[in-house]
Design a protein around this motif. Structure first.
Motif, PDB file in Angstrom:
ATOM      1  N   LEU A   3       0.827  -1.205   0.000  1.00  0.00           N
ATOM      2  CA  LEU A   3       0.000   0.000   0.000  1.00  0.00           C
ATOM      3  C   LEU A   3       0.865   1.260   0.000  1.00  0.00           C
ATOM      4  CD1 LEU A   3      -2.827  -1.096   2.469  1.00  0.00           C
ATOM      5  CD2 LEU A   3      -3.010  -0.776  -0.015  1.00  0.00           C
ATOM      6  N   ALA A   4       1.974   1.230   0.725  1.00  0.00           N
ATOM      7  CA  ALA A   4       2.850   2.409   0.748  1.00  0.00           C
ATOM      8  C   ALA A   4       3.457   2.669  -0.628  1.00  0.00           C
ATOM      9  CB  ALA A   4       3.940   2.242   1.802  1.00  0.00           C
ATOM     10  N   LEU A   5       3.884   1.624  -1.314  1.00  0.00           N
ATOM     11  CA  LEU A   5       4.435   1.812  -2.661  1.00  0.00           C
ATOM     12  C   LEU A   5       3.368   2.317  -3.626  1.00  0.00           C
ATOM     13  CD1 LEU A   5       6.843  -1.236  -3.106  1.00  0.00           C
ATOM     14  CD2 LEU A   5       7.442   1.188  -2.905  1.00  0.00           C
ATOM     15  N   HIS A   6       2.155   1.818  -3.463  1.00  0.00           N
ATOM     16  CA  HIS A   6       1.053   2.288  -4.302  1.00  0.00           C
ATOM     17  C   HIS A   6       0.794   3.783  -4.044  1.00  0.00           C
ATOM     18  CE1 HIS A   6      -2.591   2.096  -6.663  1.00  0.00           C
ATOM     19  NE2 HIS A   6      -3.295   2.544  -5.639  1.00  0.00           N
ATOM     20  N   ALA A   7       0.758   4.176  -2.787  1.00  0.00           N
ATOM     21  CA  ALA A   7       0.549   5.588  -2.438  1.00  0.00           C
ATOM     22  C   ALA A   7       1.706   6.446  -2.943  1.00  0.00           C
ATOM     23  CB  ALA A   7       0.401   5.743  -0.923  1.00  0.00           C
ATOM     24  N   GLY A  43       6.518  -0.771   4.133  1.00  0.00           N
ATOM     25  CA  GLY A  43       5.387  -1.074   3.281  1.00  0.00           C
ATOM     26  C   GLY A  43       4.069  -0.604   3.850  1.00  0.00           C
ATOM     27  N   ARG A  44       4.109  -0.091   5.093  1.00  0.00           N
ATOM     28  CA  ARG A  44       2.873   0.319   5.756  1.00  0.00           C
ATOM     29  C   ARG A  44       2.908   1.707   6.387  1.00  0.00           C
ATOM     30  NH1 ARG A  44       1.285  -4.369   9.796  1.00  0.00           N
ATOM     31  NH2 ARG A  44      -0.513  -3.037  10.038  1.00  0.00           N
ATOM     32  N   ASP A  45       4.058   2.192   6.782  1.00  0.00           N
ATOM     33  CA  ASP A  45       4.130   3.436   7.555  1.00  0.00           C
ATOM     34  C   ASP A  45       4.667   4.598   6.743  1.00  0.00           C
ATOM     35  OD1 ASP A  45       3.194   2.129   9.819  1.00  0.00           O
ATOM     36  OD2 ASP A  45       5.202   1.670  10.546  1.00  0.00           O
ATOM     37  N   ARG A  73       5.054  16.979  20.487  1.00  0.00           N
ATOM     38  CA  ARG A  73       6.156  17.880  20.128  1.00  0.00           C
ATOM     39  C   ARG A  73       6.762  17.563  18.757  1.00  0.00           C
ATOM     40  NH1 ARG A  73       6.410  16.305  25.056  1.00  0.00           N
ATOM     41  NH2 ARG A  73       8.137  14.880  24.775  1.00  0.00           N
ATOM     42  N   SER A  74       5.976  16.947  17.886  1.00  0.00           N
ATOM     43  CA  SER A  74       6.439  16.668  16.533  1.00  0.00           C
ATOM     44  C   SER A  74       5.478  17.311  15.541  1.00  0.00           C
ATOM     45  CB  SER A  74       6.491  15.158  16.276  1.00  0.00           C
ATOM     46  OG  SER A  74       6.861  14.901  14.930  1.00  0.00           O
ATOM     47  N   GLN A  75       6.033  17.865  14.471  1.00  0.00           N
ATOM     48  CA  GLN A  75       5.212  18.410  13.396  1.00  0.00           C
ATOM     49  C   GLN A  75       4.858  17.332  12.377  1.00  0.00           C
ATOM     50  OE1 GLN A  75       6.214  22.301  11.816  1.00  0.00           O
ATOM     51  NE2 GLN A  75       7.815  22.488  13.374  1.00  0.00           N
ATOM     52  N   TRP A  76       5.328  16.118  12.616  1.00  0.00           N
ATOM     53  CA  TRP A  76       5.068  14.975  11.749  1.00  0.00           C
ATOM     54  C   TRP A  76       4.000  14.087  12.376  1.00  0.00           C
ATOM     55  CZ3 TRP A  76       8.032  14.021   7.241  1.00  0.00           C
ATOM     56  CH2 TRP A  76       9.145  14.850   7.066  1.00  0.00           C
ATOM     57  N   VAL A  77       3.160  13.489  11.556  1.00  0.00           N
ATOM     58  CA  VAL A  77       2.246  12.441  11.997  1.00  0.00           C
ATOM     59  C   VAL A  77       2.611  11.180  11.227  1.00  0.00           C
ATOM     60  CG1 VAL A  77       0.355  14.007  12.604  1.00  0.00           C
ATOM     61  CG2 VAL A  77       0.434  13.002  10.311  1.00  0.00           C
ATOM     62  N   THR A  78       2.317  10.034  11.811  1.00  0.00           N
ATOM     63  CA  THR A  78       2.579   8.764  11.153  1.00  0.00           C
ATOM     64  C   THR A  78       1.250   8.165  10.731  1.00  0.00           C
ATOM     65  OG1 THR A  78       4.549   8.409  12.504  1.00  0.00           O
ATOM     66  CG2 THR A  78       3.638   6.475  11.397  1.00  0.00           C
ATOM     67  N   ILE A  79       1.182   7.733   9.494  1.00  0.00           N
ATOM     68  CA  ILE A  79      -0.025   7.108   8.964  1.00  0.00           C
ATOM     69  C   ILE A  79       0.288   5.651   8.674  1.00  0.00           C
ATOM     70  CG2 ILE A  79      -1.742   7.090   7.112  1.00  0.00           C
ATOM     71  CD1 ILE A  79      -0.100  10.252   7.370  1.00  0.00           C
ATOM     72  N   ARG A  80      -0.531   4.764   9.221  1.00  0.00           N
ATOM     73  CA  ARG A  80      -0.391   3.325   8.997  1.00  0.00           C
ATOM     74  C   ARG A  80      -1.356   2.946   7.882  1.00  0.00           C
ATOM     75  NH1 ARG A  80       1.229  -1.384  11.901  1.00  0.00           N
ATOM     76  NH2 ARG A  80       3.123  -0.166  12.005  1.00  0.00           N
ATOM     77  N   LEU A  81      -0.823   2.415   6.810  1.00  0.00           N
ATOM     78  CA  LEU A  81      -1.631   2.036   5.655  1.00  0.00           C
ATOM     79  C   LEU A  81      -1.986   0.553   5.753  1.00  0.00           C
ATOM     80  CD1 LEU A  81       0.428   3.914   2.910  1.00  0.00           C
ATOM     81  CD2 LEU A  81      -1.594   4.729   4.140  1.00  0.00           C
ATOM     82  N   ASP A  82      -3.205   0.273   6.199  1.00  0.00           N
ATOM     83  CA  ASP A  82      -3.686  -1.101   6.314  1.00  0.00           C
ATOM     84  C   ASP A  82      -4.757  -1.440   5.287  1.00  0.00           C
ATOM     85  OD1 ASP A  82      -2.102  -2.065   8.435  1.00  0.00           O
ATOM     86  OD2 ASP A  82      -3.401  -1.114   9.913  1.00  0.00           O
TER      87      ASP A  82
END
Length: 132
Positions: A3-7, A43-45, A73-82
């Motif tokens: 999914l990460a490669l597709h995105a 492949g997911r994060d 305290r981070s300007q980044w968010v993590t997205i899990r692609l399931d």
């Protein structure tokens, strides 16, 4: 294809984004003219630079999603692609991130965003609460 490669493949076609080496040194990254915006670590994060202002504005919705991890305290968010719907969420948040970067008003106290969440060891971690 994960999914990460597709995105990543879909986002790589966006005219406002270009492929770059991630500053953290892991995986692949995309940047706008204003700087890095997404790091694809597995492949997911995916770590996405939203800016503090955008995170504050969307905090309730971001916290309601099982696919999003906010790190203090981070300007980044993590997205899990399931699921493929998580790619749609990522694409929407990349649009928000691009707008946030364009609207960012530099102040003297502003500093460059500290490294992505992967550098903080802040990915998705499952805790086994059943053993004991």
């Amino acid at each position: 294809m994960t999914l990460a490669l597709h995105a990543y493949a879909r986002l790589s076609t966006w005219p406002d984004l270009r492929q770059v080496e991630p500053s953290c040194g892991l995986g692949q990254a995309l940047a706008s003219v204003h700087g890095e915006i997404a790091h694809f670590h597995s492949g997911r994060d995916v770590d996405l630079l939203l800016t503090e202002r955008a995170i504050r504005r969307l905090a309730r919705d971001l916290r309601a999603s099982d696919a999003v991890r906010i790190v203090p305290r981070s300007q980044w968010v993590t997205i899990r692609l399931d699921a493929s719907s998580d790619i749609d969420l990522l694409l929407t948040l990349v649009s928000v991130a691009l707008q946030a970067q364009q609207q960012r008003i530099p102040r003297a106290a502003d500093t460059a965003p500290v490294g992505c969440n992967d550098q903080r060891g802040a990915g998705f971690v499952k805790v086994d609460l059943g053993s004991g």
